[in-house]
Design an enzyme around this catalytic site. Structure first.
Site: not given
Ligand code: UDP
Length: 317
Positions: A35, A145
């Site tokens: 990312t 997450y």
């Protein structure tokens, strides 16, 4: 200091790399670029105290020579990203944290973990202070997450208590600024580019959910101070100015002169927190830190960056 920053090519990692270089330190930025992007650090490549290593922190890490600090910022961080990369997200928070803690122990380096307000989940206490244990759904889509970061905090404290590693934990609240990925799906990139294109801003749900947005320079200052402190327990770093998403959309439309208004979309992810606001008493008391940049100022520094990105892509005149 000689500092390793994981996620060094990401949004926050690249700003931190700049700050540490500006303070005279040597920076090794590590990133697997899933990312993150080399574009974020391209301007640092010629710097004599900067080095980039393309590496996945969940694999064995070898660093030649001494290290004084390790800042663990590697992780997908946008809900859109971690929904697409659930296993990588769990791995970097769990296995990656274990690897970098092992490295910090070996090098006798100070360790700082980038944790998150997501450890509070969809909070039932408002605002959130560090003493709140949170309200997280472990098996929901955000769990990958939230739980990875909760595990990472537990791991940092275990290395601190068991091995005496000097650890720091920053709980980061929504942060925005230049170098956020155009298509990372978070609310700030989405709204700014919609506004610049003259499109209506996509408000998910009824827009009554709240967030508290801090400008990236404030976060970097908080992290820098926390690393230098001797405080091992978590510290919230965020701007307590809380707004509904609908109010936030209106501010962006005003600042960009966008007349297209907003459009409601039924796209909230499961467990999308209804409210979020940091209690920053601890950061004020221990670090003498508080945010300096208002949301208007911060957005005025961020909007031109998105404009130039869209122009480079030929998507904006
Ligand atoms: N959101 C929105 N429109 C968008 C993107 C996000 O209304 O185009 C909402 C989202 O549902 C959430 C809030 O904005 O309530 C913040 O979302 P973001 O993905 O930025 O991060 P989060 O704080 O949820 O991790």
């Amino acid at each position: 200091m000689r500092v390793l920053i994981t996620g060094g090519a990401g949004f926050l990692g690249s700003h931190l790399s700049e700050r540490f270089l500006a303070e005279g330190h040597t920076v090794i930025a590590m990133d697997n670029l899933i990312t993150g992007s080399a574009d974020n650090i391209g301007h640092l490549f010629g710097h004599e105290r900067f080095r980039f290593m393309k590496h996945d922190v969940t694999d064995y890490i070898y660093i030649d020579g001494p290290l004084d600090a390790v800042l663990h910022f590697a992780s997908p961080a946008s809900p859109v990203d971690y929904l697409e990369l659930p296993i990588q997200t769990l791995k970097v928070g769990a296995l990656g944290t274990h690897k970098v803690l092992g490295l910090a122990k070996e090098k006798k380096a100070r360790f700082l973990l980038a944790s998150t307000s997501e450890v509070y989940g969809d909070p039932q206490i408002h605002p959130q202070s560090e003493g709140y244990y949170g309200h997280v759904n472990p098996i929901g889509p955000r769990g990958v997450y939230d739980e990875a970061k909760r595990f990472a905090e537990a791991m940092a404290m275990a290395y601190h208590r068991t091995h005496g590693v000097e650890t720091r934990i920053v709980r980061i609240f929504n942060t925005y600024g230049p170098r956020m990925r155009l298509r990372d799906g978070r609310v700030v990139p989405n709204f700014i580019q919609q506004a610049l294109r003259g499109e209506p801003l996509t408000v998910y749900g009824d827009g009554s959910q709240t967030r508290s947005f801090q400008y990236v320079d404030d976060l970097v200052e908080g992290v820098y101070r926390l690393l230098q402190s001797d405080f091992a327990e978590p510290v919230n770093i965020g701007n307590p100015q809380e707004r509904t998403i609908e109010e936030f959309a209106q501010i962006i439309n005003e600042l960009t002169g966008n007349a297209a208004g907003i459009i409601r979309k039924d796209m909230r992810t499961q467990d999308d927190p209804q409210v979020r606001q940091p209690d920053i008493t601890r950061a004020r008391t221990i670090l003498g830190w508080e945010p300096q940049v208002s949301v208007q100022e911060g957005l005025q520094r961020t909007i031109p960056w998105f404009r130039s990105q869209l122009q480079q892509l030929g998507e904006l005149a």
